[in-house]
Scaffold this motif. Structure first.
Motif, short mmCIF file in Angstrom:
data_model
loop_
_atom_site.label_atom_id
_atom_site.label_comp_id
_atom_site.label_asym_id
_atom_site.label_seq_id
_atom_site.Cartn_x
_atom_site.Cartn_y
_atom_site.Cartn_z
N ASP A 297 -1.64 -12.98 -11.39
CA ASP A 297 -1.25 -11.58 -11.58
C ASP A 297 0.12 -11.37 -12.22
O ASP A 297 0.27 -10.55 -13.13
N HIS A 298 1.12 -12.14 -11.82
CA HIS A 298 2.49 -11.84 -12.25
C HIS A 298 2.72 -12.01 -13.75
O HIS A 298 3.50 -11.30 -14.36
N ASN A 299 2.05 -12.98 -14.28
CA ASN A 299 2.40 -13.45 -15.61
C ASN A 299 1.24 -13.31 -16.58
O ASN A 299 1.17 -14.03 -17.57
N VAL B 27 -2.11 -9.40 -6.22
CA VAL B 27 -2.41 -9.97 -4.91
C VAL B 27 -2.47 -8.92 -3.79
O VAL B 27 -3.33 -8.97 -2.93
N HIS B 28 -1.58 -7.93 -3.84
CA HIS B 28 -1.54 -6.94 -2.76
C HIS B 28 -2.53 -5.79 -2.97
O HIS B 28 -2.60 -4.87 -2.16
N VAL B 29 -3.23 -5.81 -4.08
CA VAL B 29 -4.28 -4.82 -4.30
C VAL B 29 -5.64 -5.46 -4.05
O VAL B 29 -6.50 -4.90 -3.37
N GLY C 244 4.09 -15.69 -1.22
CA GLY C 244 5.36 -15.89 -1.89
C GLY C 244 5.68 -14.71 -2.78
O GLY C 244 5.76 -14.82 -4.00
N ASP C 245 5.82 -13.56 -2.16
CA ASP C 245 6.11 -12.32 -2.87
C ASP C 245 6.58 -11.29 -1.86
O ASP C 245 5.92 -11.07 -0.85
N SER C 246 7.71 -10.67 -2.14
CA SER C 246 8.34 -9.83 -1.11
C SER C 246 7.51 -8.59 -0.76
O SER C 246 7.68 -8.03 0.31
N HIS C 247 6.63 -8.15 -1.66
CA HIS C 247 5.86 -6.94 -1.37
C HIS C 247 4.59 -7.20 -0.56
O HIS C 247 3.72 -6.34 -0.45
N THR C 248 4.54 -8.38 0.03
CA THR C 248 3.45 -8.71 0.96
C THR C 248 3.44 -7.71 2.11
O THR C 248 2.43 -7.52 2.78
N GLY D 227 1.45 1.95 -12.48
CA GLY D 227 0.89 0.66 -12.12
C GLY D 227 1.71 0.02 -11.02
O GLY D 227 2.46 0.71 -10.32
N SER D 228 1.56 -1.29 -10.82
CA SER D 228 2.24 -2.12 -9.80
C SER D 228 1.56 -2.01 -8.44
O SER D 228 0.82 -1.07 -8.17
N CYS D 229 1.84 -2.97 -7.56
CA CYS D 229 1.19 -3.00 -6.26
C CYS D 229 1.58 -1.80 -5.40
O CYS D 229 1.01 -1.58 -4.34
N THR D 230 2.55 -0.99 -5.85
CA THR D 230 2.90 0.21 -5.11
C THR D 230 1.92 1.35 -5.39
O THR D 230 1.49 2.05 -4.50
N GLY E 276 -2.90 -6.24 -13.69
CA GLY E 276 -1.84 -7.24 -13.51
C GLY E 276 -0.54 -6.56 -13.12
O GLY E 276 -0.48 -5.33 -13.00
N CYS E 277 0.49 -7.36 -12.89
CA CYS E 277 1.78 -6.81 -12.48
C CYS E 277 2.47 -6.07 -13.64
O CYS E 277 3.21 -5.13 -13.44
N SER E 278 2.27 -6.58 -14.83
CA SER E 278 2.68 -5.88 -16.05
C SER E 278 4.16 -5.48 -16.05
O SER E 278 5.02 -6.27 -15.67
N ALA E 279 4.44 -4.25 -16.43
CA ALA E 279 5.82 -3.79 -16.59
C ALA E 279 6.57 -3.62 -15.27
O ALA E 279 7.74 -3.25 -15.28
N CYS E 280 5.94 -3.94 -14.14
CA CYS E 280 6.69 -3.88 -12.88
C CYS E 280 7.80 -4.91 -12.90
O CYS E 280 8.90 -4.64 -12.43
N LEU E 281 7.51 -6.09 -13.44
CA LEU E 281 8.58 -7.10 -13.53
C LEU E 281 8.72 -7.66 -14.94
O LEU E 281 9.59 -8.50 -15.19
N ALA E 282 7.85 -7.21 -15.86
CA ALA E 282 8.02 -7.52 -17.28
C ALA E 282 8.11 -9.02 -17.57
O ALA E 282 8.89 -9.46 -18.39
N SER F 113 6.42 1.89 -10.07
CA SER F 113 6.65 0.61 -9.41
C SER F 113 7.69 0.75 -8.30
O SER F 113 8.02 1.86 -7.88
N ASN F 114 8.26 -0.35 -7.84
CA ASN F 114 9.09 -0.30 -6.65
C ASN F 114 10.55 -0.70 -6.83
O ASN F 114 11.34 -0.60 -5.91
N ARG F 115 10.91 -1.20 -8.00
CA ARG F 115 12.29 -1.64 -8.19
C ARG F 115 12.86 -1.11 -9.49
O ARG F 115 12.24 -1.23 -10.54
N GLY G 253 17.49 -4.25 -15.74
CA GLY G 253 16.65 -5.16 -16.52
C GLY G 253 15.33 -5.55 -15.89
O GLY G 253 14.62 -6.39 -16.43
N ARG G 254 14.95 -4.93 -14.79
CA ARG G 254 13.72 -5.29 -14.11
C ARG G 254 12.51 -5.15 -15.05
O ARG G 254 11.60 -5.95 -15.04
N GLN G 255 12.50 -4.07 -15.84
CA GLN G 255 11.33 -3.82 -16.70
C GLN G 255 11.55 -4.32 -18.12
O GLN G 255 10.85 -3.91 -19.04
S1 SF4 Z 1 6.13 -5.88 -6.98
FE1 SF4 Z 1 5.47 -5.94 -9.06
S2 SF4 Z 1 5.61 -8.09 -9.56
FE2 SF4 Z 1 5.62 -8.01 -7.34
S3 SF4 Z 1 3.45 -8.19 -6.77
FE3 SF4 Z 1 3.90 -6.03 -6.97
S4 SF4 Z 1 3.29 -5.52 -9.04
FE4 SF4 Z 1 3.51 -7.71 -8.93
#
Ligand code: SF4
Lengths: 467, 215
Positions: free
Chosen positions: A62-64, A108-110, A127-131, A338-341, A399-405, A421-423, A427-429
């Motif tokens: 998802d991330h990449n 992963v969180h969706v 291994g992802d803080s938004h778990t 977008g993003s898991c949020t 995918g995670c896309s522009a949430c972490l670019a 997204s959540n952050r 430079g996050r995006q």
């Molecule tokens: S915060 Fe962004 S990069 Fe992390 S899992 Fe959610 S969508 Fe993906």
């Protein structure tokens, strides 16, 4: 003294305790993805340690991953290799992988909740803080580092010190147009980015009781943005209804037995929390952030506060905003939903409902990135795709896309992006990008107007399909 | 020279992911970073997370603060200021917030840091640092201010960190403070043990726990 929801789930998973030290906590489900797992697999291999319980691990990419032409080979060599390594590692160790293009692939969180992998009363890590997202089910779910990923591979356990307990209660009725995203942005703006550090948070009160599972996931997702390792909401009928019938959910008698147990999990009336905050739903309005951490948020109708702190000033300088000014009418060229949020079907329904019959402004590039293949399929099935395309929005692949670019979906240097997204870190995006966090409704309205508008103004006439 | 070699060995063994090098005491100059809420995206931006081993992240630590968008060195950033050196980073409140990426710890270690001092650390970062033999030292806001001011005014000042006694001091002065660390984690750092060894030793108990689950 009574127990909290967190206590009950935690205590049921303690294998043993180190004297005067941490506890060994059993982990029911371990989710992995391509970015934070390779070094853990390497470590195990180097030490000749086998993966202990491969059946309790689920992997996704998802991330990449690219969000266009997912059926073609990935152009970027490093990204391609990272995905290949995930496939190799999963094959070698007997781990189920929903790779790019698979009908269950997604963030992963969706994907885990929608497949019924996430269930109340479980312990889950990734291994992802938004778990923390999975806490919406009454699950202890939290992000871990790669060393811990290796520990769970090796033993299905982690060594942890039990966190303190925090409860955030929001009672009352949310105003029309105030979405779960606004609720959590409001809470973080009030409490700050480190108020939750060392704590696990429970969200309580009728606002959360009346919220959909999608909304609860949005709220729990951002617990980490106030420093809390995780957030939880007591499981109830809404939860059980959501879980029922999903691919990996228990069925028949098994389900009945589980539901009976799940019903015992909510916090006892006489349980005591280490810290409590109470808010009133009526005080919450659509929110936007103006700075470079998620705590720097205001109601859309408010002005940026004035503060002398050096880090505050640095943040405004980066955003090119002035203390005391309003964000209303700020021209915006990029919008990301977008993003898991906020990439679940409900988020796209809210956006489509607003966008229907309108046109995106010419200056705006608007990306809609579903959280999973299943959400993508549902967008098509419900006819939302046509609404988006007619309005000039670009519906991409999951995918995670522009949430972490990490892939090619980057916001250019200096540009503002109103993002669900959540952050909003520097430079996050994308290098030099400036992020304004908001709900899918505010994002959709921004894309149509080409600038930030006060959605509260026409909210009375809006028909919002949420909570 | 010997110190240098010891340092390099330490880095390599920590990054190889096997048991960690022992940490007892450190005397070093420090680099100030008087910024609050330094997040893991600043420590190591996402675009550098594509490699599958632990090496090489040090080159890109604080990448977008050390270099401007054209790749030229940002002379105003403290890590680029020749007057500062050492393996201690003294940073503002709430260091390491944001993502769980352990790459942040690997990047700081790869650059040569052995100790990070701040008045507050984010949870996951703190755990990641400890799991890699990078010591997070949490001090009071007042002590942090003194430390930052001293290092900025006198970059040649040595800072002494003693894990056994749990103290951090400014050398040749009576400025000193004690710091907290989980007793178990302290033992791990001093002896170079990792959690994984402990967990592996509990296999039987873990299997017994699994067998007891009825639901
Ligand atoms: S915060 Fe962004 S990069 Fe992390 S899992 Fe959610 S969508 Fe993906």
């Amino acid at each position: 003294m009574g127990k909290t929801l967190f206590d009950k789930v935690w205590d049921a998973h303690v294998v043993n305790s180190v004297q005067n030290g941490p506890q060994v906590l059993y982990i029911d489900k371990h989710l992995i993805h391509e970015v934070t797992s390779p070094q853990a697999f390497n470590e195990l291999e180097a030490r000749g340690i086998p993966v202990f319980r491969p059946n309790q691990i689920v992997a996704t990419a998802d991330h990449n991953t690219p969000t266009l032409n997912q059926d073609l080979p990935i152009k970027d060599e490093l990204s391609r290799k990272q995905l290949e390594q995930l496939s190799e590692n999963c094959a070698k160790n007997g781990i189920t992988l929903y790779e790019l293009g698979h009908k269950y692939n997604g963030i992963v969180h969706v994907m885990a909740p929608e497949l019924g992998i996430t269930q109340p009363g479980m312990t889950m890590v990734c291994g992802d803080s938004h778990t923390s997202t999975h806490g919406a089910f009454g699950t202890i779910a939290f992000g871990i580092g790669t060393s811990q990923v290796a520990q769970v591979f090796a033993s299905q356990c982690l060594l942890l010190t039990k966190p303190k307990s925090l409860r955030v209660t929001v009672n009352g009725k949310l105003k029309n147009g105030v979405l779960p995203k606004d609720v959590i942005l409001y809470i973080i703006s009030k409490l700050g980015t480190n108020s939750g550090t060392g704590y696990f948070c429970e969200y309580a009160g009728d606002v959360f009781e009346n919220m959909s599972m999608e909304g609860r996931m949005t709220v729990c997702n951002m617990s980490i943005e106030m420093g809390a390792r995780g957030g939880m909401i007591a499981p109830d009928d809404t939860t059980f209804e959501y879980v029922k019938g999903r691919k990996f959910a228990p069925q028949g008698k098994d389900l009945d037995k589980k539901v009976t147990y799940w019903k015992t999990l909510p916090t006892d009336a006489d349980a005591v929390f280490d810290k409590e905050y109470v808010f009133d739903a009526e005080d919450i309005e659509p929110m936007v952030t103006y700075g470079t951490n998620p705590g720097m948020g205001i109601k859309i109708s408010e002005t940026i506060p004035v503060d002398d702190n050096a880090s505050f000033k640095k943040s405004l300088e980066y955003m090119n905003f002035a203390a005391g000014e309003s964000l209303i009418n700020k021209p915006i060229n990029f919008v990301f939903i977008g993003s898991c949020t906020n990439s679940r079907i409900e988020d796209f329904r809210v956006a489509a409902n607003f966008i229907k019959g309108k046109q995106k402004a010419d200056n705006v590039t608007a990306w809609l990135v579903p959280g999973s293949k299943q959400v993508e399929a549902q967008i098509i099935e419900e006819g939302l795709k046509g609404i988006f395309e007619n309005a000039g929005f670009e519906l991409r692949q999951p995918g995670c896309s522009a949430c972490l670019a990490m892939n090619d979906d980057k916001i250019p240097q200096g540009e503002y992006c109103v993002s669900t997204s959540n952050r909003n870190f520097e430079g996050r995006q994308g290098q030099g990008s400036r992020t304004i966090l908001a709900s899918p409704l505010v994002a959709a309205a921004t894309a149509v107007a080409g600038k930030i508008v006060d959605v509260t103004k026409d909210i009375e006439t809006l028909e919002i399909v949420s909570h | 020279m010997l110190d240098k070699i010891k340092n390099i060995n330490k880095k390599i063994s920590a990054l190889a992911g096997s048991s960690m090098e022992k940490f007892t005491t450190l005397t070093s100059r420090a680099i100030p970073l008087a910024i609050e809420n330094v997040d893991t995206d600043q420590i190591i931006p996402a675009r550098f997370l594509k490699t599958t081993d632990k090496q090489g992240f040090g080159d890109n630590v604080f990448r977008d603060w050390r270099f401007d968008k054209h790749g030229s060195i940002n002379k105003n950033f403290s890590l680029n200021n020749p007057k500062y050196s050492g393996s201690i980073l003294v940073a503002g409140d709430n260091f390491g917030c944001g993502s769980s990426r352990e790459h942040a710890a690997w990047a700081l270690i790869g650059y040569g840091f052995e100790v990070i001092v701040s008045s507050f650390f984010a949870d996951i970062f703190k755990g990641n640092a400890l799991n890699n033999g990078l010591l997070p030292v949490q001090v009071s806001e007042g002590f942090l201010k003194t430390l930052l001011e001293t290092v900025e005014a006198h970059p040649e000042t040595n800072i002494e960190v003693n894990l056994e006694n749990q103290t951090i001091s400014i050398a040749n002065s009576d400025v000193s403070e004690s710091f907290d660390i989980d007793t178990y984690k302290k033992t791990c750092m001093i002896n170079g043990y990792g959690d994984i060894d402990y967990l592996l030793s509990k296999k039987e108990q873990i299997e017994a726990f699994e067998a007891e689950q009825t639901l």
